[in-house]
Motif scaffolding. Structure first.
Motif, short mmCIF file in Angstrom:
data_model
loop_
_atom_site.label_atom_id
_atom_site.label_comp_id
_atom_site.label_asym_id
_atom_site.label_seq_id
_atom_site.Cartn_x
_atom_site.Cartn_y
_atom_site.Cartn_z
N SER B 54 1.04 -1.12 -0.17
CA SER B 54 0.18 0.32 0.01
C SER B 54 0.42 1.15 -0.10
O SER B 54 0.83 2.45 -1.00
N ILE B 124 -4.38 0.00 4.68
CA ILE B 124 -3.46 -1.23 4.28
C ILE B 124 -3.92 -1.40 2.87
O ILE B 124 -3.81 -2.47 2.47
N ALA B 125 -5.45 -1.28 2.93
CA ALA B 125 -5.92 -2.36 1.84
C ALA B 125 -7.38 -1.65 1.40
O ALA B 125 -7.99 -1.15 2.52
N ARG B 126 -7.34 -1.37 -0.19
CA ARG B 126 -9.13 -0.35 -1.07
C ARG B 126 -9.52 -2.11 -1.72
O ARG B 126 -8.93 -2.49 -2.02
N ASP B 127 -11.64 -2.25 -1.34
CA ASP B 127 -11.61 -2.66 -2.13
C ASP B 127 -11.52 -2.91 -3.97
O ASP B 127 -12.01 -1.59 -3.91
N PRO B 128 -10.96 -3.60 -4.00
CA PRO B 128 -10.41 -3.21 -6.20
C PRO B 128 -11.74 -2.74 -7.34
O PRO B 128 -11.82 -2.50 -8.17
N THR B 129 -12.59 -3.76 -6.81
CA THR B 129 -13.77 -4.14 -7.29
C THR B 129 -14.94 -2.67 -7.37
O THR B 129 -14.36 -1.73 -6.64
N GLU B 133 -17.35 0.06 -1.88
CA GLU B 133 -17.00 0.68 -0.92
C GLU B 133 -16.31 1.03 -0.04
O GLU B 133 -17.03 0.98 1.17
N LYS B 170 -12.44 -4.05 8.43
CA LYS B 170 -13.09 -3.35 7.39
C LYS B 170 -13.58 -2.63 7.42
O LYS B 170 -14.83 -2.60 9.05
N ASN B 265 -10.85 9.05 -1.71
CA ASN B 265 -9.44 8.36 -2.73
C ASN B 265 -8.25 8.45 -2.18
O ASN B 265 -7.14 7.49 -2.40
#
Lengths: 176, 300
Positions: B54, B124-129, B133, B170, B265
């Motif tokens: 990330s 540390i991560a975002r939902d890529p789909t 959200e 999450k 973002n």
């Protein structure tokens, strides 16, 4: 590591490792670099291409395993991505029977239609469980088709790599 | 009569797997505020790698933005300098108001509402789909995080925790269409203007305030804040700014397009509110599928 049905474990372990790397990249790297643009689902492309090469039975197992991993990482419920990826991989394996595997157009078109199928299944699940605010055809027009073309183009670069890796028994080290 | 033997074992097996997965979705979607042992194991093992990647992504993104948006950055810099100069004046006025407010609160014996215990966390991560959200943060139940805790930044409201593992959680962002928040229009504070902010998939990144009565006092430029109802979100956190006000699809109620105060973002660090007081009424507390379905139906 062959079992009675001729299914070896090694390819699946390698795919699990590959899927974890792809999911980490998609969630942590691509999500930041692509920001709000539509991000590619590299895992789907890899699974569809491998199902195209290995057939529907192995494809289905690949779809379930990698889909479950994606559910652990990002899914709202277990089975959500697993179902979509399993059906897309199964579809890919089924239609590959009639298509030459050493020509790029077949897998590209398969990835295109498998992407639309994958997204449509997710749309139906989201609609059923949470209610989708966007109409189906609006979603197809504004997201699914764009993503399908995106994956279609990426397959041009990814399929030759996957094809060569498969022929070199990268996914099945015991046959090297 | 329909005989099962007419179906091939392959087809039956295939259908059994589909039904099993559907049942799994239904079961795990209903009661999944905590992860299972296997999920915990995978997520705990992978979270340091996610954090590292990330950071790499963030650096790459900053570099790309710097290269592609050099002129915009210069222009933004000039504008920000102007805004800062204006803010200094406002700051003095606000300090005076804050002192007055504090005195009044003391007089009335009210507990300071904004005194929350905050825990910092890294994204540390975002939902890529594009379906959900959500973000993943590097704090879990080991750090005292629980489901439904509000997540904020200095700019305003981000969302709330909806799944917790040992070291990660999450967070459902405000822009997710499954989320709904009770709000107030800061200017009018008319109880009738309390609406529900929902993710707005047609205008990605924007929110929508719905269920506003026709007489609600709301206009473009108004600031939207959380109302504090439900005991999930602290009262008075900035949600966003009203961009457009219009009628809903039936022409009976008002609705408004809201630009969120938080740039979803660019989320890198957030705070989790650890100690919000629980109220009896719970509008947005239920994140189970059933709860979301019922909530949506009753709200729309």
């Amino acid at each position: 590591m062959d079992n009675e049905n001729g299914i070896t474990l090694a390819p699946y372990l390698i795919i699990i490792f590959l899927a974890v790397i792809l999911l980490v990249l998609e969630g942590s790297f691509f999500a930041l670099v692509f920001l709000r643009g539509i991000k590619p689902d590299l895992l789907l492309i890899v699974i569809v291409c491998l199902s195209f090469l290995w057939g529907e039975k192995k494809g289905m197992i690949l779809g379930i395993i990698t889909g479950l991993l994606q559910d652990i990482f990002f899914g709202p419920a277990i089975g959500f991505f697993a179902l979509a990826k399993m059906l897309s991989a199964y579809f890919s394996g089924l239609i590959s029977r009639e298509i030459y595997k050493d020509q790029i157009v077949g897998p590209m078109l398969t990835v295109f239609f498998a992407t639309i199928m994958h997204e449509s299944i997710l749309y139906m699940l989201v609609s059923f469980y949470w209610g989708a605010e966007m109409g189906f055809f609006v979603a197809v027009e504004s997201i699914f088709l764009f993503r399908a073309f995106y994956h279609f183009a990426l397959t041009l670069f990814l399929y030759p790599i996957i094809y060569k890796a498969d022929r070199a028994n990268f996914f099945n080290p015991s046959y090297r | 009569m329909l005989r099962l033997t007419r179906f091939s074992p392959k087809l039956l097996g295939f259908l059994a797997i589909v039904i099993l997965l559907l049942a799994l979705i239904n079961f795990t979607g209903e009661h999944r505020s905590r992860y299972t042992f296997i999920e915990n194991l995978v997520l705990t093992a992978i979270s340091p790698v996610q954090g590292f990647i990330s950071e790499l992504g963030s650096s790459a993104s900053d570099f790309l933005q710097g290269v592609t948006g050099y002129r915009e950055i210069l222009e933004e810099n000039r504008e920000l300098r102007e805004v800062l100069a204006a803010r200094d004046t406002y700051r003095q006025e606000l300090l005076e108001l804050q002192k007055e407010n504090f005195r009044l609160r003391e007089m009335l014996g009210f507990q300071e509402r904004t005194e929350y215990e905050l825990l910092p966390a890294e994204v540390i991560a975002r939902d890529p789909t594009h379906w959900f959200e959500t973000i993943t943060i590097n704090r879990g139940y080991y750090h005292g995080i629980e489901e439904k805790m509000a997540v904020v930044t200095a700019e305003g409201l981000v969302g709330n925790v909806f799944q917790v593992s040992r070291n990660t959680s999450k967070v459902l962002l405000l822009t997710d269409s499954r989320r709904a928040v009770s709000i107030l229009v800061q200017r009018s504070r008319d109880p009738g203007t309390a609406g529900i902010v929902e993710g707005y998939p047609e205008e990605e990144g924007y929110l929508r305030v719905i269920n506003l009565p026709p007489e609600a006092n709301i206009q473009s430029g108004d600031t939207i804040i959380s109302s504090g109802m439900g005991g999930v979100f602290p009262k008075g956190l900035i949600v966003g700014e009203v961009m457009e006000v219009g009628k809903d699809q039936y022409g009976l109620l008002q609705q408004a397009l809201v630009r969120p105060a938080v740039n979803f973002n660019r989320l890198e660090e957030v705070f989790i509110v650890l100690d919000i007081r629980q109220e009896e009424e719970n509008i947005e507390g239920n994140f189970s599928m059933e709860g979301q379905r019922e909530g949506r139906e009753s709200l729309l």
